[in-house]
Design an enzyme around this catalytic site. Structure first.
Site, PDB file in Angstrom:
ATOM      1  N   ARG A  60       0.820  -1.211   0.000  1.00  0.00           N
ATOM      2  CA  ARG A  60       0.000   0.000   0.000  1.00  0.00           C
ATOM      3  C   ARG A  60       0.854   1.262   0.000  1.00  0.00           C
ATOM      4  O   ARG A  60       0.412   2.323  -0.433  1.00  0.00           O
ATOM      5  CB  ARG A  60      -0.941  -0.002   1.196  1.00  0.00           C
ATOM      6  CG  ARG A  60      -2.108   0.969   1.042  1.00  0.00           C
ATOM      7  CD  ARG A  60      -3.112   0.845   2.175  1.00  0.00           C
ATOM      8  NE  ARG A  60      -2.504   1.097   3.446  1.00  0.00           N
ATOM      9  CZ  ARG A  60      -2.628   0.307   4.521  1.00  0.00           C
ATOM     10  NH1 ARG A  60      -3.362  -0.789   4.459  1.00  0.00           N
ATOM     11  NH2 ARG A  60      -2.021   0.598   5.646  1.00  0.00           N
ATOM     12  N   TYR A 113     -12.071  23.583  -9.942  1.00  0.00           N
ATOM     13  CA  TYR A 113     -12.674  22.379 -10.533  1.00  0.00           C
ATOM     14  C   TYR A 113     -13.921  21.975  -9.715  1.00  0.00           C
ATOM     15  O   TYR A 113     -13.850  21.880  -8.477  1.00  0.00           O
ATOM     16  CB  TYR A 113     -11.608  21.288 -10.508  1.00  0.00           C
ATOM     17  CG  TYR A 113     -12.003  19.943 -11.007  1.00  0.00           C
ATOM     18  CD1 TYR A 113     -12.377  19.737 -12.327  1.00  0.00           C
ATOM     19  CD2 TYR A 113     -11.962  18.825 -10.160  1.00  0.00           C
ATOM     20  CE1 TYR A 113     -12.709  18.473 -12.787  1.00  0.00           C
ATOM     21  CE2 TYR A 113     -12.280  17.561 -10.616  1.00  0.00           C
ATOM     22  CZ  TYR A 113     -12.668  17.397 -11.933  1.00  0.00           C
ATOM     23  OH  TYR A 113     -12.992  16.144 -12.388  1.00  0.00           O
ATOM     24  N   ASP A 184      -3.775  23.650  -8.160  1.00  0.00           N
ATOM     25  CA  ASP A 184      -4.110  22.618  -9.141  1.00  0.00           C
ATOM     26  C   ASP A 184      -3.462  23.059 -10.458  1.00  0.00           C
ATOM     27  O   ASP A 184      -3.912  23.994 -11.107  1.00  0.00           O
ATOM     28  CB  ASP A 184      -5.637  22.498  -9.265  1.00  0.00           C
ATOM     29  CG  ASP A 184      -6.054  21.352 -10.183  1.00  0.00           C
ATOM     30  OD1 ASP A 184      -5.295  21.022 -11.107  1.00  0.00           O
ATOM     31  OD2 ASP A 184      -7.159  20.810  -9.984  1.00  0.00           O
ATOM     32  N   LYS A 209      -4.944  13.639 -17.095  1.00  0.00           N
ATOM     33  CA  LYS A 209      -4.990  14.542 -18.246  1.00  0.00           C
ATOM     34  C   LYS A 209      -3.688  14.420 -19.052  1.00  0.00           C
ATOM     35  O   LYS A 209      -3.489  13.438 -19.723  1.00  0.00           O
ATOM     36  CB  LYS A 209      -5.262  15.967 -17.771  1.00  0.00           C
ATOM     37  CG  LYS A 209      -6.450  16.062 -16.775  1.00  0.00           C
ATOM     38  CD  LYS A 209      -7.777  15.809 -17.449  1.00  0.00           C
ATOM     39  CE  LYS A 209      -8.958  15.587 -16.512  1.00  0.00           C
ATOM     40  NZ  LYS A 209      -9.176  16.536 -15.473  1.00  0.00           N
TER      41      LYS A 209
HETATM   42  C1  LIG Z   1      -9.947  16.401 -14.260  1.00  0.00           C
HETATM   43  C2  LIG Z   1      -9.475  17.365 -13.266  1.00  0.00           C
HETATM   44  C3  LIG Z   1      -9.261  16.992 -11.952  1.00  0.00           C
HETATM   45  C4  LIG Z   1      -9.599  15.627 -11.434  1.00  0.00           C
HETATM   46  O1  LIG Z   1      -8.908  14.597 -12.048  1.00  0.00           O
HETATM   47  P1  LIG Z   1      -9.532  13.114 -12.060  1.00  0.00           P
HETATM   48  O2  LIG Z   1      -8.371  12.254 -12.327  1.00  0.00           O
HETATM   49  O3  LIG Z   1     -10.578  13.104 -13.119  1.00  0.00           O
HETATM   50  O4  LIG Z   1     -10.108  12.887 -10.702  1.00  0.00           O
HETATM   51  C5  LIG Z   1      -8.774  17.932 -11.076  1.00  0.00           C
HETATM   52  N1  LIG Z   1      -8.515  19.187 -11.477  1.00  0.00           N
HETATM   53  C6  LIG Z   1      -8.707  19.578 -12.738  1.00  0.00           C
HETATM   54  C7  LIG Z   1      -8.394  20.970 -13.116  1.00  0.00           C
HETATM   55  C8  LIG Z   1      -9.202  18.691 -13.674  1.00  0.00           C
HETATM   56  O5  LIG Z   1      -9.438  19.101 -14.911  1.00  0.00           O
END
Ligand SMILES: *Cc1c(COP(=O)(O)O)cnc(C)c1O
Length: 398
Positions: A60, A113, A184, A209
């Site tokens: 883990r 987000y 972020d 992404k």
């Molecule tokens: C998609 C996204 C997230 C979350 O990512 P996931 O892997 O889908 O949980 C967080 N912040 C931003 C800006 C995003 O576009």
């Protein structure tokens, strides 16, 4: 990393988190699966028990695949250490959970987000953490920091509104008030924004992404500076967060080509955005790399590139016309997420806001410029926009 001759980011993308000598000469770090990690004696078992956590010698807590991805991302972001999470959202929520306790206050950008906002409004609120939203464009001086503010959560640009905030100015006032700054950083990826040089304490990547880049994995990574690392690490381990080895492997593989992919997304995105900006059915294009963007100067100062994600405000709010527009698109899929090789168009309408009203009239779309031929993407989009018959949209006079 402080070496005088720090490698070029493209060189880092290829070499970080890779040690062929440790994997029988194979170029890529292999997938390690497992829960149990064996030791060969009582003495080595005693030696493997970590001071802070005697149970840490366990799957883990990660494998060489985990450590390879974490060390690669930490180096590329320019941070101290990184921690993987099973999704980008999980990286956002655990970065916050590591910093706050009941009675604390969090300032959150109003362009955050949506699911991060939902977490703040539900879980943080239930924990007794007060969350207040601020206008990302209002400037650092207007931030309402309190003695109990522990974290300022930023997203720049926001992934729907494409508003930027002045990260270093906000970091200065936040630090002066004893709060930490979480960013972020998914839009720019570490390649186009170096968060720690701007004063960020914890940087989050939705690795789903651009790091992964192929729309086939959900994964998150949070990177901390040295001071914030213990809080981030505890916030992950104590909740039992972990990520699957195949997903870690795919993220490592994605990083190797991040540079070439991202520069192509950037080029195509700007070409599309410029073509759309001239179209009479379009009220505004929201793209930080265009001079028409209200915070273009911040983008020029802090970023070294742009990704392929931007916004488009249509003049029309007629959903029959908008439905016809989506029907006539051939190369753009309709769907959530972004950062994969494929182009997407997402109907948004109006983003949720609490600090102030959403500033644009018209219907918001989010566009992801993929790796298809840029001219064909432009043709497809411009052809679909013909459904907004010129007679039905107020044509500006030449
Ligand atoms: C998609 C996204 C997230 C979350 O990512 P996931 O892997 O889908 O949980 C967080 N912040 C931003 C800006 C995003 O576009």
């Amino acid at each position: 990393m402080n070496d005088a001759h720090a490698p070029h980011p493209d060189t880092l993308l290829v070499h970080a988190g890779r040690d062929p000598a440790a994997s029988a000469g194979f170029v890529n770090t292999p997938v390690y699966r497992g829960s149990t990690i064996l030791v060969d004696s009582f003495e080595s078992w005693e030696a493997a028990r970590a001071a802070g956590n005697p149970y840490a010698h366990y799957g883990r807590f990660g494998s060489p695949t985990t450590r390879a991805l974490e060390s690669a991302v930490a180096r590329i972001e320019g941070g101290y250490r990184a921690q993987v999470f099973p999704s980008g959202l999980s990286a956002c929520t655990h970065a916050l959970l590591g910093l706050v306790r009941s009675g604390d206050h969090v300032l959150m950008t109003d362009n955050v987000y949506g699911p991060t906002r939902a977490f703040a409004d539900s879980v943080l609120a239930r924990m007794g953490v007060a969350v207040e939203y601020f206008d990302p464009t209002a400037g650092a001086a207007s931030l309402r920091l309190q003695a109990r503010t522990r974290a300022v959560f930023l997203e720049s640009p926001g992934s729907l509104s494409f508003e930027l905030c002045d990260i270093p100015a906000i970091a200065r006032v936040a630090h002066a008030a004893g709060a930490r700054v979480v960013l972020d950083n998914s839009w720019a990826s570490p390649l186009f924004l170096q968060p720690f040089a701007l004063g960020v304490d914890i940087s989050v990547q939705a690795a789903t992404k651009y790091l992964v880049g192929h729309s086939d994995v959900l994964l998150g990574v949070a990177t901390a500076n040295e001071e914030s690392w213990p809080l981030l690490a505890a916030g992950a381990h104590d909740f039992g967060e972990t990520a699957g080895p195949d997903d870690l492997y795919l993220a490592l593989r994605g990083i190797r080509t991040l540079g070439v992919r991202l520069r192509q997304h950037w080029r195509t995105g700007v070409q599309l955005a410029q073509a759309l900006e001239r179209h009479p059915a379009v009220l505004r294009v929201l793209h930080p790399a265009l001079p028409s963007h209200p915070q273009h100067a911040l983008w020029q100062r802090d970023f070294s590139g742009a990704s392929g994600l931007f916004g488009l405000v249509l003049r029309s709010e007629d959903t029959t016309q908008i439905a016809a527009f989506f029907r006539s698109l051939r190369l753009f899929g309709i769907g959530l997420s972004w950062g994969g090789y494929e182009s997407l168009a997402l109907p948004v309408g109006r983003p949720v806001r609490s600090a102030g009203p959403w500033p644009h009239r018209g219907y918001l779309l989010r566009i992801h410029a993929g790796l298809e031929d840029a001219d064909e993407l432009c043709e497809d989009m411009l052809r679909a926009l013909q459904v907004f018959a010129p007679a039905r949209i107020a044509m500006p006079q030449p």
